[in-house]
Enzyme design. Structure first.
Site, PDB file in Angstrom:
ATOM      1  N   TRP A  33       0.756  -1.182   0.097  1.00 34.75           N
ATOM      2  CA  TRP A  33       0.034   0.057  -0.005  1.00 34.75           C
ATOM      3  C   TRP A  33       0.951   1.332   0.055  1.00 34.75           C
ATOM      4  CZ3 TRP A  33       0.515   3.519   4.225  1.00 34.75           C
ATOM      5  CH2 TRP A  33       1.000   2.958   5.241  1.00 34.75           C
ATOM      6  N   GLU A  76       7.998   8.987  13.526  1.00 36.13           N
ATOM      7  CA  GLU A  76       7.997   8.275  12.266  1.00 36.13           C
ATOM      8  C   GLU A  76       8.735   9.187  11.317  1.00 36.13           C
ATOM      9  OE1 GLU A  76       7.114   5.372  11.464  1.00 36.13           O
ATOM     10  OE2 GLU A  76       5.546   4.731  12.895  1.00 36.13           O
ATOM     11  N   GLU A 169       9.641  -1.928  17.391  1.00 36.88           N
ATOM     12  CA  GLU A 169       8.573  -2.160  16.366  1.00 36.88           C
ATOM     13  C   GLU A 169       7.291  -2.763  16.888  1.00 36.88           C
ATOM     14  OE1 GLU A 169       8.860  -1.481  13.310  1.00 36.88           O
ATOM     15  OE2 GLU A 169      10.898  -1.488  12.817  1.00 36.88           O
ATOM     16  N   HIS A 205       7.799  -5.902  10.803  1.00 34.25           N
ATOM     17  CA  HIS A 205       9.200  -5.521  10.948  1.00 34.25           C
ATOM     18  C   HIS A 205       9.513  -6.311  12.377  1.00 34.25           C
ATOM     19  CE1 HIS A 205       8.488  -1.909   8.397  1.00 34.25           C
ATOM     20  NE2 HIS A 205       8.635  -3.009   8.187  1.00 34.25           N
TER      21      HIS A 205
HETATM   22 FE   LIG Z   1       8.725   0.390  12.550  1.00 35.54          FE
HETATM   23 FE   LIG Z   2       6.741   2.963  11.459  1.00 38.21          FE
END
Ligand SMILES: [Fe+2]
Ligand SMILES: [Fe+2]
Length: 334
Positions: A33, A76, A169, A205
């Site tokens: 995506w 992020e 993660e 991840h």
């Molecule tokens: Fe991550």
């Molecule tokens: Fe991330």
């Protein structure tokens, strides 16, 4: 043999499996995506309706919620820090692609970065379109955070770094998932879907990084145990540990953000403990044998740590007073 050389040898051995890990845990560009799949189509005829929908749905969300979403997005967006940090680990070779000297670890870091980059991108666009936040202040915070870097206590040690990334993660999987649930509860479907799909990436991840650690345990159990122990003893710090708003000193915004996240139940001390328990279980720490004396002590410490932390967590109170952030100005309060 020097300690570092053994780590390098292990990294070189595991490196042969990394292409397989990339295939198993990451998704090719053509199949995955992209942010625009989840956002209003500004080339479409209905773009005004979609924009109105985003802005209307955004009105239902509370102050702490915006603070947490902003800080998650900024975390992020500080991806350059994480990529350069991981590229600098012992055993990662990023130079000499044409001479065949680049190794699969650097390929992993690049491909992981490529996937991660979509997260900040998605949330940034959403926040911009929501009309609920002061984007300029947020952009400054992002630039500050990248300038300030981070210090997660791993040095260049791949063992410690992979403990850190395994932990983080899963932490981001939990927090994005919870933010998504809160959004959905308030009828904000678009944002709910965004957070959920990002959480899905974080889960893949997490599964990859915990596999790296598991594989290293097979080759170098005592040193891997000690690395895990050291990381937990010093505590896993958040990647946004140095978060600040404009006009503030380094790290001044972090605690207030973290309190907001605890109040909302997006990421709490109990989540931290549960992540540790999950890692202990997946790596079968309790079953680990033929360790050095020091590593045995480290194993016992790790097995007892969750209960110890739970006893302390019960005594900790979360501050109730809401800090007013420049990112979400008081006149935007609901
Ligand atoms: Fe991550
Ligand atoms: Fe991330």
């Amino acid at each position: 043999m020097a300690l570092d050389n053994i780590r390098l040898e292990v990294m070189n051995t595991v490196e042969k499996q990394v292409d397989g890990f990339i295939e198993k845990y990451l998704i090719p560009v053509e199949d995955i995506w992209q942010p625009t799949d989840l956002l209003p189509n500004l080339q479409g005829e209905n773009y005004m309706d979609e924009l109105t929908q985003i802005r209307e749905e955004a009105k239902e969300l509370e102050y702490d919620f915006w603070v947490v979403l902003v800080a998650d997005m900024v975390t992020e967006e500080a991806l350059p820090t994480y990529e350069s940090w991981l590229m600098d680990m012992e055993g990662v070779k990023q130079h000499g692609k044409s001479q065949g000297e680049e190794n699969s670890w650097s390929k992993w870091v690049r491909h992981w970065t490529g996937e991660e980059n979509r997260h900040g991108d998605t949330l940034n666009k959403y926040l911009y379109l929501s009309g609920r936040v002061n984007m300029r202040e947020i952009e400054k915070t992002t630039q500050y955070l990248i300038n300030d870097g981070f210090d997660i206590g791993t040095g260049r040690d791949p063992y410690k770094n992979f403990v850190y990334t395994s932990f983080q993660e899963l932490a981001t999987n939990i927090s994005h998932k919870r933010v998504g649930q809160l959004a959905k509860k308030k009828g904000n479907k678009m944002l709910g879907k965004m957070c959920n799909i990002i959480a899905g990436d974080e889960m893949r991840h997490y599964m990859a990084y915990r596999e790296f650690v598991k594989t290293i345990f097979e080759h170098d159990p005592s040193e891997m145990m000690l690395a895990f122990h050291d990381m937990m003893k010093r505590k896993i710090v958040m990647p946004a540990q140095f978060l600040r708003e404009s006009g503030q000193g380094i790290a001044e915004a972090f605690e207030n953000f973290s309190n907001a996240a605890q109040r909302l139940g997006v990421y709490t001390t109990y989540d931290y403990i549960e992540i540790l328990e999950k890692l202990n279980a997946y790596w079968e720490i309790d079953k680990m044998r033929s360790l050095t004396d020091e590593a045995e002590k480290a194993r016992d410490y790790l097995m007892k740590l969750p209960d110890r932390m739970r006893r302390i967590a019960g005594r900790m109170a979360i501050p109730e007073d809401q800090h007013i952030f420049k990112w979400v100005e008081a006149n935007g309060r609901l």
